[in-house]
Design a protein around this motif. Sequence first.
Motif, PDB file in Angstrom:
ATOM      1  N   ARG A   1       4.768  -2.351  -7.561  1.00  0.00           N
ATOM      2  CA  ARG A   1       3.352  -2.432  -7.949  1.00  0.00           C
ATOM      3  C   ARG A   1       2.587  -1.241  -7.371  1.00  0.00           C
ATOM      4  NH1 ARG A   1       4.549  -7.933  -6.457  1.00  0.00           N
ATOM      5  NH2 ARG A   1       4.702  -9.217  -8.350  1.00  0.00           N
ATOM      6  N   GLY A   2       1.843  -0.588  -8.234  1.00  0.00           N
ATOM      7  CA  GLY A   2       1.089   0.587  -7.821  1.00  0.00           C
ATOM      8  C   GLY A   2       1.856   1.886  -7.934  1.00  0.00           C
ATOM      9  N   PHE A   3       3.153   1.793  -8.207  1.00  0.00           N
ATOM     10  CA  PHE A   3       3.989   3.002  -8.276  1.00  0.00           C
ATOM     11  C   PHE A   3       4.833   3.033  -9.549  1.00  0.00           C
ATOM     12  CE2 PHE A   3       3.535   1.871  -3.753  1.00  0.00           C
ATOM     13  CZ  PHE A   3       2.854   2.981  -3.296  1.00  0.00           C
ATOM     14  N   ALA A   4       4.350   2.410 -10.599  1.00  0.00           N
ATOM     15  CA  ALA A   4       5.143   2.306 -11.816  1.00  0.00           C
ATOM     16  C   ALA A   4       5.508   3.668 -12.389  1.00  0.00           C
ATOM     17  CB  ALA A   4       4.379   1.492 -12.858  1.00  0.00           C
ATOM     18  N   GLY A   5       4.631   4.643 -12.246  1.00  0.00           N
ATOM     19  CA  GLY A   5       4.864   5.953 -12.851  1.00  0.00           C
ATOM     20  C   GLY A   5       6.038   6.698 -12.270  1.00  0.00           C
TER      21      GLY A   5
ATOM     22  N   HIS B   1      26.917  -1.676 -15.820  1.00  0.00           N
ATOM     23  CA  HIS B   1      27.276  -0.811 -16.944  1.00  0.00           C
ATOM     24  C   HIS B   1      26.780   0.623 -16.756  1.00  0.00           C
ATOM     25  CE1 HIS B   1      28.470  -4.463 -18.995  1.00  0.00           C
ATOM     26  NE2 HIS B   1      27.264  -4.984 -18.783  1.00  0.00           N
ATOM     27  N   ALA B   2      26.116   0.914 -15.644  1.00  0.00           N
ATOM     28  CA  ALA B   2      25.582   2.261 -15.406  1.00  0.00           C
ATOM     29  C   ALA B   2      26.552   3.068 -14.557  1.00  0.00           C
ATOM     30  CB  ALA B   2      24.230   2.178 -14.720  1.00  0.00           C
ATOM     31  N   SER B   3      26.695   4.336 -14.866  1.00  0.00           N
ATOM     32  CA  SER B   3      27.606   5.203 -14.107  1.00  0.00           C
ATOM     33  C   SER B   3      26.914   5.889 -12.945  1.00  0.00           C
ATOM     34  CB  SER B   3      28.215   6.257 -15.041  1.00  0.00           C
ATOM     35  OG  SER B   3      27.208   6.966 -15.733  1.00  0.00           O
ATOM     36  N   VAL B   4      25.588   6.057 -13.044  1.00  0.00           N
ATOM     37  CA  VAL B   4      24.815   6.739 -11.990  1.00  0.00           C
ATOM     38  C   VAL B   4      23.553   5.934 -11.724  1.00  0.00           C
ATOM     39  CG1 VAL B   4      23.584   8.838 -11.331  1.00  0.00           C
ATOM     40  CG2 VAL B   4      25.698   9.008 -12.668  1.00  0.00           C
ATOM     41  N   TRP B   5      23.263   5.706 -10.450  1.00  0.00           N
ATOM     42  CA  TRP B   5      22.017   5.034 -10.066  1.00  0.00           C
ATOM     43  C   TRP B   5      21.103   6.057  -9.384  1.00  0.00           C
ATOM     44  CZ3 TRP B   5      22.717  -0.558  -7.764  1.00  0.00           C
ATOM     45  CH2 TRP B   5      23.512  -1.328  -8.627  1.00  0.00           C
ATOM     46  N   VAL B   6      19.853   6.091  -9.813  1.00  0.00           N
ATOM     47  CA  VAL B   6      18.825   6.899  -9.136  1.00  0.00           C
ATOM     48  C   VAL B   6      17.889   5.909  -8.458  1.00  0.00           C
ATOM     49  CG1 VAL B   6      16.944   8.543  -9.417  1.00  0.00           C
ATOM     50  CG2 VAL B   6      19.023   8.772 -10.807  1.00  0.00           C
ATOM     51  N   VAL B   7      17.904   5.905  -7.144  1.00  0.00           N
ATOM     52  CA  VAL B   7      17.274   4.824  -6.383  1.00  0.00           C
ATOM     53  C   VAL B   7      16.129   5.373  -5.536  1.00  0.00           C
ATOM     54  CG1 VAL B   7      17.720   2.861  -4.870  1.00  0.00           C
ATOM     55  CG2 VAL B   7      19.601   3.844  -6.198  1.00  0.00           C
ATOM     56  N   GLY B   8      14.961   4.773  -5.677  1.00  0.00           N
ATOM     57  CA  GLY B   8      13.887   5.089  -4.746  1.00  0.00           C
ATOM     58  C   GLY B   8      12.554   5.503  -5.305  1.00  0.00           C
ATOM     59  N   PRO B   9      12.467   6.132  -6.497  1.00  0.00           N
ATOM     60  CA  PRO B   9      11.140   6.545  -6.971  1.00  0.00           C
ATOM     61  C   PRO B   9      10.195   5.357  -7.145  1.00  0.00           C
ATOM     62  CG  PRO B   9      12.852   7.690  -8.206  1.00  0.00           C
ATOM     63  CD  PRO B   9      13.532   6.625  -7.388  1.00  0.00           C
ATOM     64  N   GLY B  10       9.159   5.297  -6.306  1.00  0.00           N
ATOM     65  CA  GLY B  10       8.209   4.195  -6.372  1.00  0.00           C
ATOM     66  C   GLY B  10       8.787   2.867  -5.945  1.00  0.00           C
ATOM     67  N   LEU B  11       9.874   2.859  -5.197  1.00  0.00           N
ATOM     68  CA  LEU B  11      10.546   1.606  -4.829  1.00  0.00           C
ATOM     69  C   LEU B  11       9.706   0.755  -3.896  1.00  0.00           C
ATOM     70  CD1 LEU B  11      13.301   0.068  -5.088  1.00  0.00           C
ATOM     71  CD2 LEU B  11      13.991   1.234  -2.970  1.00  0.00           C
ATOM     72  N   GLY B  12       8.901   1.387  -3.046  1.00  0.00           N
ATOM     73  CA  GLY B  12       8.164   0.645  -2.037  1.00  0.00           C
ATOM     74  C   GLY B  12       9.064   0.236  -0.886  1.00  0.00           C
ATOM     75  N   GLN B  13       8.452  -0.257   0.166  1.00  0.00           N
ATOM     76  CA  GLN B  13       9.213  -0.663   1.353  1.00  0.00           C
ATOM     77  C   GLN B  13       9.064  -2.152   1.645  1.00  0.00           C
ATOM     78  OE1 GLN B  13       8.934   2.135   4.724  1.00  0.00           O
ATOM     79  NE2 GLN B  13       7.862   3.569   3.350  1.00  0.00           N
ATOM     80  N   GLY B  14       8.580  -2.896   0.662  1.00  0.00           N
ATOM     81  CA  GLY B  14       8.427  -4.332   0.823  1.00  0.00           C
ATOM     82  C   GLY B  14       9.711  -5.083   0.518  1.00  0.00           C
ATOM     83  N   ALA B  15       9.592  -6.396   0.421  1.00  0.00           N
ATOM     84  CA  ALA B  15      10.770  -7.246   0.216  1.00  0.00           C
ATOM     85  C   ALA B  15      11.479  -6.918  -1.095  1.00  0.00           C
ATOM     86  CB  ALA B  15      10.344  -8.713   0.244  1.00  0.00           C
ATOM     87  N   TRP B  16      10.713  -6.645  -2.151  1.00  0.00           N
ATOM     88  CA  TRP B  16      11.323  -6.334  -3.444  1.00  0.00           C
ATOM     89  C   TRP B  16      12.177  -5.071  -3.347  1.00  0.00           C
ATOM     90  CZ3 TRP B  16      10.440  -2.264  -7.078  1.00  0.00           C
ATOM     91  CH2 TRP B  16      10.961  -2.490  -8.360  1.00  0.00           C
ATOM     92  N   GLY B  17      11.626  -4.010  -2.789  1.00  0.00           N
ATOM     93  CA  GLY B  17      12.367  -2.775  -2.668  1.00  0.00           C
ATOM     94  C   GLY B  17      13.573  -2.913  -1.760  1.00  0.00           C
TER      95      GLY B  17
END
Length: 499
Positions: free
Chosen positions: A257-261, A314-330
């Motif tokens: 939330r707040g970092f969707a872009g 089914h994904a071969s590459v994961w890009v992790v972190g853009p707008g992920l946040g540091q809360g419980a969801w992230g």
Amino acid sequence: MLHSPDNLPLPLFSAAQVRELDARLIAAGTSGFELMSRAAHAIWRALRRRWPDAGGLTVLAGRGNNAGDGYLVAALALRAGWQVHVLAVGDPAQLQGDAARARDQALAAGVSIQLWEERAELRGVVLDALLGTGLQGAVREPYAQVIRLLNASGLPVLAVDIPSGLCADTGQALGDAVRAGLTVTLIGLKLGLFTGQSADFRGALQFDDLQADPALVAAQAFTAQRLVPISLPHLAARSPLVHKGQLGHVLVIGGDRGFAGAGLLAAQSALRAGAGLVSLATRGEHVSAAQARLPEVMAAGVASANQLMALGAHASVWVVGPGLGQGAWGRSLLSAAAASDAVQVWDADALNLLAQAVVQLPAGVVLTPHPGEAARLLCISSAEVQADRPAAARALAQRYQAVCVLKGAGTLIAAPDGGLWLCDRGHPAMAGAGLGDVLAGFIGALLAQGLAALPAAQLAVYLHACAGERLALQGRGLAASDLCAVIRELLQEQSACLN
């Protein structure tokens, strides 16, 4: 030696390595004074090309071999009819060896040498022959005062080898440093001329190898290499029969939330860089907007690590972190990434959570920190990272056994085995939000298309910087999403889709 289109060599040396190369050239039969004379002629040629009508030269001479270069340039300028005077910082009578011989030649040619004093007049072009590459620690007086007065003079400045006060290994100003309009660097390129704060001090850069034996230069160890078009990895051309399933599937994970872009930018970049399939795992409330913005991207709302594992299977590459946040969801989604055996790129909040030891880094991840994130990963300050960017990049790659992209002016790419590459492209117009998200998605797309971690990082970093340069021709206001279309163009120019 392999050179780039800008006619600069690819290897970058530390100050100690250049001194070692200098010693090897002397041992092989070229005298130190002959090298000094060649340096003086190279500097004089560059000075005349840059300021052909100046007619006046002030040489600021220190107490080392840089001073010797300066004295010989002074003699050349005087013979050419220029008005010349040398201001010596420290007693010139105490010079030794080749520098003393150069001083004597200047005196014999009629050069005026005066001791530096605060009231001394600077005129014409000023030749910075003060300190060179051997500087250790902060610049001390009276050199600091000389540098301050020189910088305040507004006169054109040519620095011999490196601007005085700039660290040859890190590019950091060691207190006061000369702001040159032109630097003529000699024998080998110094790493510190390409990273850290160097862009604020070096001005235009010219190189002269002083006619060094190429075999001796090639045998000298170096500390890093520049990325240039002729040394970049390439994506293979595509078969006419290729289909999307053969071009990789990138899953971007982020957009709290707040970092969707941020997640959208990474997904858009992966799409434009040629990944066959792109998915976005984000907050459920962002899915409709994502599908409206990027209908080609398969956007899915995820609320837990279990949902992400199912989506990512089914994904071969994961890009992790853009707008992920540091809360419980992230944190939950990052735990799934840490358990996955997919090839991955970790950026932004994935790195911040890694620094908090929330998860263990899986094997084969490309890390893309900016200096603040690098500082948290290394448990030091951002200032310490910036004070020695090459050491920080190498430390991250070794600590995490991962390819590390340390972003910033003079982006560095470090491999776990100690290899280091530098990108000196880019533009200040790129100082804005979201460009790191675009880079992460770009690296992910190259990984998906078959490049290994190191070449994917090298190619993405270089073309990302070049895209910024191309767009910067339009001036300020560059938006991160602007890069995606230009990345596509540059990738086609560099690695054509068809032979």
